[in-house]
Design a protein around this motif. Structure first.
Motif, mmCIF file in Angstrom:
data_model
loop_
_atom_site.group_PDB
_atom_site.id
_atom_site.type_symbol
_atom_site.label_atom_id
_atom_site.label_comp_id
_atom_site.label_asym_id
_atom_site.label_seq_id
_atom_site.Cartn_x
_atom_site.Cartn_y
_atom_site.Cartn_z
ATOM 1 N N SER A 1 0.795 -1.034 0.055
ATOM 2 C CA SER A 1 -0.034 -0.071 0.066
ATOM 3 C C SER A 1 0.951 1.307 0.035
ATOM 4 C CB SER A 1 -0.950 0.144 1.360
ATOM 5 O OG SER A 1 -0.337 -0.072 2.386
ATOM 6 N N PHE A 2 0.191 2.575 -0.459
ATOM 7 C CA PHE A 2 1.131 3.425 -0.367
ATOM 8 C C PHE A 2 -0.086 4.737 0.077
ATOM 9 C CE2 PHE A 2 -0.675 2.232 -4.569
ATOM 10 C CZ PHE A 2 -1.376 3.221 -4.916
ATOM 11 N N PRO A 3 0.722 5.875 0.964
ATOM 12 C CA PRO A 3 -0.091 7.240 1.048
ATOM 13 C C PRO A 3 -0.282 7.899 -0.471
ATOM 14 C CG PRO A 3 1.728 6.942 2.588
ATOM 15 C CD PRO A 3 1.897 5.870 1.494
ATOM 16 N N GLY A 4 -1.413 8.462 -0.573
ATOM 17 C CA GLY A 4 -1.725 9.256 -1.681
ATOM 18 C C GLY A 4 -0.675 10.113 -2.029
ATOM 19 N N CYS A 5 -0.264 10.874 -0.836
ATOM 20 C CA CYS A 5 0.599 11.926 -0.958
ATOM 21 C C CYS A 5 2.004 11.456 -1.465
ATOM 22 C CB CYS A 5 0.802 12.862 0.112
ATOM 23 S SG CYS A 5 1.370 11.870 1.493
ATOM 24 N N GLN A 6 2.411 10.412 -1.197
ATOM 25 C CA GLN A 6 3.746 9.667 -1.620
ATOM 26 C C GLN A 6 3.697 9.231 -3.046
ATOM 27 O OE1 GLN A 6 5.721 6.797 0.457
ATOM 28 N NE2 GLN A 6 5.577 7.820 2.608
ATOM 29 N N LEU A 7 2.657 8.895 -3.615
ATOM 30 C CA LEU A 7 2.430 8.512 -4.778
ATOM 31 C C LEU A 7 2.756 9.668 -5.496
ATOM 32 C CD1 LEU A 7 2.017 6.541 -7.084
ATOM 33 C CD2 LEU A 7 -0.442 6.907 -6.860
ATOM 34 N N ILE A 8 2.199 10.750 -5.333
ATOM 35 C CA ILE A 8 2.166 12.073 -6.097
ATOM 36 C C ILE A 8 3.649 12.601 -6.091
ATOM 37 C CG2 ILE A 8 1.442 14.555 -6.292
ATOM 38 C CD1 ILE A 8 -1.259 13.813 -5.566
ATOM 39 N N ASP A 9 4.395 12.386 -4.761
ATOM 40 C CA ASP A 9 5.677 12.732 -4.899
ATOM 41 C C ASP A 9 6.679 11.946 -5.725
ATOM 42 O OD1 ASP A 9 5.116 14.710 -2.585
ATOM 43 O OD2 ASP A 9 5.533 13.386 -1.151
ATOM 44 N N TRP A 10 6.247 10.612 -5.686
ATOM 45 C CA TRP A 10 7.125 9.826 -6.475
ATOM 46 C C TRP A 10 6.974 10.202 -7.968
ATOM 47 C CZ3 TRP A 10 5.783 6.371 -10.802
ATOM 48 C CH2 TRP A 10 7.011 5.408 -10.955
ATOM 49 N N LEU A 11 5.526 10.323 -8.480
ATOM 50 C CA LEU A 11 5.323 10.696 -10.111
ATOM 51 C C LEU A 11 5.934 12.213 -10.318
ATOM 52 C CD1 LEU A 11 1.396 10.244 -10.071
ATOM 53 C CD2 LEU A 11 3.213 9.017 -11.242
ATOM 54 N N LEU A 12 6.038 12.866 -9.316
ATOM 55 C CA LEU A 12 6.893 14.214 -9.622
ATOM 56 C C LEU A 12 8.367 14.071 -9.905
ATOM 57 C CD1 LEU A 12 5.108 16.739 -7.229
ATOM 58 C CD2 LEU A 12 5.297 17.016 -9.568
ATOM 59 N N GLN A 13 9.015 13.301 -8.719
ATOM 60 C CA GLN A 13 10.317 12.923 -8.863
ATOM 61 C C GLN A 13 10.799 12.216 -10.246
ATOM 62 O OE1 GLN A 13 10.985 10.789 -5.256
ATOM 63 N NE2 GLN A 13 10.451 12.671 -4.111
ATOM 64 N N ASN A 14 9.925 11.295 -10.376
ATOM 65 C CA ASN A 14 10.227 10.457 -11.769
ATOM 66 C C ASN A 14 9.985 11.185 -13.066
ATOM 67 O OD1 ASN A 14 11.329 7.525 -10.817
ATOM 68 N ND2 ASN A 14 9.845 8.295 -9.298
ATOM 69 N N GLY A 15 9.471 12.331 -13.188
ATOM 70 C CA GLY A 15 8.920 12.969 -14.517
ATOM 71 C C GLY A 15 7.771 12.459 -15.007
ATOM 72 N N GLU A 16 6.746 11.785 -14.271
ATOM 73 C CA GLU A 16 5.608 11.268 -14.789
ATOM 74 C C GLU A 16 4.545 12.384 -14.814
ATOM 75 O OE1 GLU A 16 4.970 8.330 -15.830
ATOM 76 O OE2 GLU A 16 6.757 7.182 -15.278
ATOM 77 N N GLY B 1 -0.919 15.353 -11.025
ATOM 78 C CA GLY B 1 -1.006 14.166 -10.413
ATOM 79 C C GLY B 1 -2.009 13.823 -9.855
ATOM 80 N N LEU B 2 -2.829 14.500 -9.239
ATOM 81 C CA LEU B 2 -3.947 14.553 -8.569
ATOM 82 C C LEU B 2 -5.261 14.005 -9.703
ATOM 83 C CD1 LEU B 2 -5.505 14.386 -5.836
ATOM 84 C CD2 LEU B 2 -6.106 16.640 -6.394
ATOM 85 N N PHE C 1 -7.043 11.344 -2.632
ATOM 86 C CA PHE C 1 -6.950 12.522 -2.196
ATOM 87 C C PHE C 1 -5.210 12.496 -1.907
ATOM 88 C CE2 PHE C 1 -11.322 11.812 -0.428
ATOM 89 C CZ PHE C 1 -11.648 13.012 -0.581
ATOM 90 N N ASP C 2 -4.810 13.823 -2.066
ATOM 91 C CA ASP C 2 -3.358 14.167 -1.843
ATOM 92 C C ASP C 2 -3.016 14.159 -0.270
ATOM 93 O OD1 ASP C 2 -0.523 14.682 -1.783
ATOM 94 O OD2 ASP C 2 -0.753 16.720 -3.273
ATOM 95 N N SER C 3 -3.260 13.000 0.421
ATOM 96 C CA SER C 3 -2.866 12.745 1.874
ATOM 97 C C SER C 3 -2.476 11.759 2.342
ATOM 98 C CB SER C 3 -4.242 13.015 2.497
ATOM 99 O OG SER C 3 -4.937 11.977 2.073
ATOM 100 N N GLY C 4 -2.480 11.372 3.541
ATOM 101 C CA GLY C 4 -1.799 10.391 4.084
ATOM 102 C C GLY C 4 -2.684 8.940 4.094
ATOM 103 N N LEU D 1 -4.311 5.554 2.550
ATOM 104 C CA LEU D 1 -3.533 4.398 1.939
ATOM 105 C C LEU D 1 -4.366 4.024 0.722
ATOM 106 C CD1 LEU D 1 -2.276 2.255 4.929
ATOM 107 C CD2 LEU D 1 -1.073 4.277 3.597
ATOM 108 N N TYR D 2 -3.622 3.783 -0.336
ATOM 109 C CA TYR D 2 -4.221 3.103 -1.394
ATOM 110 C C TYR D 2 -3.423 2.026 -1.943
ATOM 111 C CZ TYR D 2 -6.719 7.643 -1.350
ATOM 112 O OH TYR D 2 -7.439 8.698 -0.951
ATOM 113 N N LYS D 3 -3.908 1.295 -2.837
ATOM 114 C CA LYS D 3 -3.429 0.148 -3.400
ATOM 115 C C LYS D 3 -3.588 -0.095 -4.836
ATOM 116 C CE LYS D 3 -6.811 -3.291 -1.896
ATOM 117 N NZ LYS D 3 -6.890 -4.587 -1.059
#
Length: 406
Positions: A152-167, A174-175, A197-200, A202-204
């Motif tokens: 699982s992953f927090p929504g905010c971490q997924l958006i962080d990852w998308l930004l860091q990897n140029g997605e 990202g939202l 939500f861009d928050s903590g 959890l999603y999967k």
């Protein structure tokens, strides 16, 4: 927090089924290419590239145990035709017939529709592959409201990852992407209670893109949607007396036991919903029920007694001089699964093993305690968490176990 409506759930379930059909179809196509069933064929002085003979494919599905009989095999292929995966080479036959007719995968002749839904699916698959293979993946065991969720992953971490990897270029983009992935059944809130939500929270991922699918799952899933009106699935592993069998493709409600296990509770009847296939590890006295009829046939379910002679704690296992030996076992699952049952909580132990399974061949034995799964310590987890870890992981499972000396 915003609740997801029933209409969103139904659309997500329907899209999830379409995604499963696409994955199953692609896996079948690759297997047929490997088996040389797909090749250039000549018919009426004309050569048709990358096609197969329906009758030969029906034989192949039965011989590879993807279908129990020819009728079921035809239904499976018709299901793929209805979803635009397969078509007649001249599009003159809308029905799949068990005859010497030529059919072709749309992927092989470039006729597969690349609409918005397909593009979202492909994007989701690409993100899953990058996340699952990358170092320090954000897909981890996490807890929300006292419940642990694998990968699982927090929504905010997924958006962080998308930004860091140029997605994506910004968080708003990202939202929007994550909302689209959720609406198309690619990701979801772990408890299916919230939108993205861009928050903590959890999603999967709803789909394990790497799992090998059995074609029989397609028909069973379709039947389940009809029976339940595409309603929301029941939570997994919510039965206190259940033992989870790892000889299935996907984790669903279990009903397995072995001849060597005694029963300590009365047998009770349940009706199965959307089973992927008949579990080969059922009590032998029940008898065999063909997979084609299993989804609508009541089956006997039992509560096996623990094979442990006494309770063992994690502290006892790890104490110096304890009468246990540690072993590392590599179990390579086959088309059916792994073939063993785990039960218990901190520590989890092996309840039973199918004698003819990959687990038995790898040295998995009854009463072994599971310490690690693919390098992750699981001593403090319960059986449901361990089974999720195995079922969502790779086909080859590395187990570290401890077994009694002598």
């Amino acid at each position: 927090m915003e609740k997801m409506g029933s209409s969103i759930n139904r659309k997500a379930m329907a899209r999830l089924h379409k995604a499963e059909v696409m994955i199953s179809g692609e896996q079948l196509r690759l297997r047929l290419h490997d088996g040389k069933l797909i090749k250039d064929r000549r018919y009426h002085l004309r050569t048709y590239p990358n096609c197969f003979v329906a009758q030969e494919l029906t034989d192949w599905l039965i011989s590879h145990k993807e279908a129990p009989d020819r009728i079921t095999a035809v239904c499976l292929m018709q299901h793929l035709m209805d979803h635009g995966i397969v078509h007649h080479v001249c599009d003159k036959c809308p029905m799949f017939k068990d005859a010497k007719l030529l059919y072709r995968f749309c992927q092989d002749d470039g006729t597969f529709p690349c609409n918005t839904e397909v593009k979202v699916f492909i994007r989701g698959q690409q993100l899953y592959e990058h996340l699952i293979t990358g170092r320090d993946s954000i897909l981890q065991l996490r807890e929300e409201q006292g419940v642990a969720y694998q990968r699982s992953f927090p929504g905010c971490q997924l958006i962080d990852w998308l930004l860091q990897n140029g997605e994506i270029e910004c968080r708003r983009q990202g939202l929007e992407l994550c909302h689209t992935l959720l609406e198309h059944g690619i990701i979801q809130h772990v408890a299916k209670k919230h939108n993205f939500f861009d928050s903590g929270l959890l999603y999967k991922f709803c789909i394990n893109f790497r799992r090998r699918r059995r074609l029989s799952e397609l028909l069973n899933e379709s039947e389940r949607e009809i029976e339940e009106g595409v309603s929301e699935q029941a939570p997994e592993d919510n039965h206190d007396d259940s033992s989870f069998v790892l000889n299935k493709i996907i984790p669903q409600e279990d009903c397995s036991a072995f001849e060597s296990v005694q029963l300590n509770k009365p047998l009770k009847l349940i009706s199965t919903v959307g089973r992927s296939s008949l579990n080969s590890l059922q009590i032998r006295s029940i008898g065999y029920i063909p997979p084609a009829t299993f989804s609508s046939t009541p089956v006997v379910r039992c509560n096996p007694k623990s094979v442990l002679k006494r309770n063992v704690t994690c502290e006892e296992l790890l104490s110096p001089g304890a009468p246990y030996i540690k072993r590392v076992l590599t179990v390579m699952g086959d088309a059916v699964g792994w073939g063993f049952v785990v039960r218990g909580t901190a520590p989890v132990y092996v309840q039973a093993v199918d004698p003819g399974s990959p687990a038995a061949a790898s040295g998995v034995k009854v009463r072994q305690f599971v310490c690690q799964v693919n390098g992750q310590n699981v001593l403090n987890l319960d059986y449901s968490q361990v089974t999720r870890l195995v079922m969502t992981g790779p086909r080859t499972v590395v187990l570290e176990v401890m077994e009694p000396l002598g």
